[in-house]
Design an enzyme around this catalytic site. Structure first.
Site, PDB file in Angstrom:
ATOM      1  N   TYR A 135      -5.698 -13.123   1.818  1.00 35.46           N
ATOM      2  CA  TYR A 135      -6.415 -13.464   3.044  1.00 35.46           C
ATOM      3  C   TYR A 135      -7.930 -13.352   2.878  1.00 35.46           C
ATOM      4  O   TYR A 135      -8.689 -13.953   3.629  1.00 35.46           O
ATOM      5  CB  TYR A 135      -5.976 -12.564   4.215  1.00 35.46           C
ATOM      6  N   LYS A 190       6.095  -8.439  -5.114  1.00 35.17           N
ATOM      7  CA  LYS A 190       6.707  -9.621  -5.734  1.00 35.17           C
ATOM      8  C   LYS A 190       6.334  -9.526  -7.214  1.00 35.17           C
ATOM      9  O   LYS A 190       5.758 -10.447  -7.806  1.00 35.17           O
ATOM     10  CB  LYS A 190       6.169 -10.896  -5.051  1.00 35.17           C
ATOM     11  N   ASP A 222      11.375 -10.804  -0.892  1.00 36.07           N
ATOM     12  CA  ASP A 222      12.470 -11.641  -0.383  1.00 36.07           C
ATOM     13  C   ASP A 222      13.681 -10.773  -0.023  1.00 36.07           C
ATOM     14  O   ASP A 222      14.325 -10.960   1.015  1.00 36.07           O
ATOM     15  CB  ASP A 222      12.842 -12.746  -1.383  1.00 36.07           C
ATOM     16  N   ASP A 246       2.038  -8.961   7.031  1.00 40.39           N
ATOM     17  CA  ASP A 246       1.873  -9.825   8.203  1.00 40.39           C
ATOM     18  C   ASP A 246       3.236 -10.377   8.631  1.00 40.39           C
ATOM     19  O   ASP A 246       3.627 -10.327   9.808  1.00 40.39           O
ATOM     20  CB  ASP A 246       0.926 -10.972   7.797  1.00 40.39           C
ATOM     21  N   ASP A 250       6.158  -8.731  11.750  1.00 36.16           N
ATOM     22  CA  ASP A 250       6.652  -9.536  12.881  1.00 36.16           C
ATOM     23  C   ASP A 250       8.175  -9.608  12.872  1.00 36.16           C
ATOM     24  O   ASP A 250       8.817  -9.584  13.926  1.00 36.16           O
ATOM     25  CB  ASP A 250       6.077 -10.960  12.821  1.00 36.16           C
TER      26      ASP A 250
END
Ligand code: NAD
Length: 364
Positions: A135, A190, A222, A246, A250
């Site tokens: 980001y 990851k 994942d 992020d 959620d």
């Protein structure tokens, strides 16, 4: 103690008003000052984070934030959009650690999209690194590709990067948080594909050596996304980078049923923080008096616990929220057959009443 109150836009003003009333009911001594932020600040001062608001936020011991944004600002140049205010505050205040608890209240298990037995008693804490990763990584932009699958084609690119100190400090935050909970950290990465996240995994493992009493588990993102809906109660503290955090926070939020119930904290290295509900400014219901103020009220409780060293007062707010839920009061987002539908202000009234020991009144 000085608290900066930044209500923002949309339902922000309505829900922050209730949280301030709840803080006022606690008989604590604190000073507070309110300032404009987001679209409201853009209208008044031509910028979503005016210097005066930033100055107040810097001076304060903690910031209680509502929400910013409205679709009517979508066409503004990016730097003037309301959401830039949050990014600016995070950057200027060095708020690198985002805490998002996902707690499923037993009174609300029916609101979850998962079976009750999977979420009853759910209490996990997602800690997201907030100021690094893809980001913020440079370089980024658009250009003409010189290699890749389509040389000569227009392309866009971002840069994923993490430095050792950035990973070390968020790992310390996670292990210390786990010590106050069930002493288990799941670090999500990851590492099988990304160099950045192999480094992340190595550094988190090194930091773990200082916390032998805390269990550390590594999990690919994942798999973490899958496990969060398969067996969410197996997690205690989850720590991860900005982008994975992020998305996963959620996902975890939805396990609890309503975004209107979820508080959050973004902390700097000295535990000064910005406290806000996990949801946005909900322009679709703004001004109707129906927004759920509990996420903001619970954010105020987090503020008392993490930045203002008032854990007993935080406990009182959290107990009051449980009491109003047990009394059957619900804003429309969490309402179900057999419970009493109330508006934003009545919900605030009920939490204040529970704190001050008065009878919680049900309104029909
Ligand atoms: P949102 O979170 O504002 O709303 C999503 C849905 O949830 C809407 O249907 C809304 O009515 C409902 N909702 C949200 N909070 C609620 C509450 N307390 N009680 C009851 N229902 C609630 O997300 P969105 O609609 O995608 O975005 C609206 C605006 O908010 C956009 O401008 C967006 O950029 C902004 N936003 C701001 C923040 C922030 O201030 N931190 C975060 C996310 C989105």
């Amino acid at each position: 103690m000085k608290i900066a109150i930044l209500p923002g836009d949309g339902i922000g003003t309505e829900i922050v008003e209730q949280a301030v009333r709840v803080l006022g009911a606690l008989d604590l001594r604190f000073e507070s000052e309110t300032a404009l932020v987001g679209g409201a600040a853009y209208e008044a001062h031509g910028h979503p984070l005016p210097d005066s608001t930033l100055k107040l936020a810097k001076e304060a011991d903690a910031i209680l934030f509502g929400a910013v944004g409205d679709w009517k600002y979508d066409k503004l140049e990016r730097q003037y959009r309301p959401e830039q205010a949050i990014l600016g505050l995070r950057k200027h205040l060095g708020l690198f650690a985002n805490f998002r608890p996902a707690l499923c209240y037993e009174q609300l298990t029916h609101a979850s999209s998962l079976k009750p037995e999977l979420v009853t008693g759910l209490d996990i804490l997602i800690i997201r690194e907030l100021t690094g990763d893809i980001y913020f990584g440079q370089p980024r932009g658009r250009r003409t590709a010189v290699d890749g699958h389509f040389p000569g084609a227009e392309e866009a690119f971002d840069t994923m990067r993490y430095s050792r100190p950035e990973i070390e400090r968020i790992a310390h935050v996670a292990f210390q948080a786990a010590r106050k909970r069930n002493k288990k950290v799941t670090s999500v990465d990851k590492a099988n594909v990304l160099e950045t996240f192999q480094f992340w995994k190595d550094v988190v493992t090194e930091v773990h050596a200082q916390y032998p009493d805390v269990e550390l588990q590594h999990m690919y993102v994942d798999n973490a996304a899958m496990q969060l809906v398969k067996a969410p109660k197996a997690f205690d503290v989850v720590v991860t980078g900005n982008m994975f955090g992020d998305i996963l926070s959620d996902e975890a939020a939805m396990l609890t049923g309503s975004i209107g119930m979820l508080p959050s904290a973004s902390l700097d290295k000295n535990n000064k923080g910005l406290y806000e509900p996990s949801h946005g400014s909900a322009p679709d219901i703004a001004g109707k008096g129906v927004a759920n103020p509990l996420a903001t009220i619970l954010s105020a409780a987090m503020m008392l616990r993490y930045s203002l060293q008032q854990p007993a007062a935080a406990d009182r707010i959290e107990a009051a929220v449980k009491a109003v839920l047990s009394a059957g009061l619900r804003t429309p987002d969490i309402w179900s057959e057999g419970t009493t539908k109330v508006g934003t202000r009545e919900m605030g009234d009920a939490v204040v009443a529970a704190i001050t020991g008065k009878t919680i009144t049900k309104t029909t």
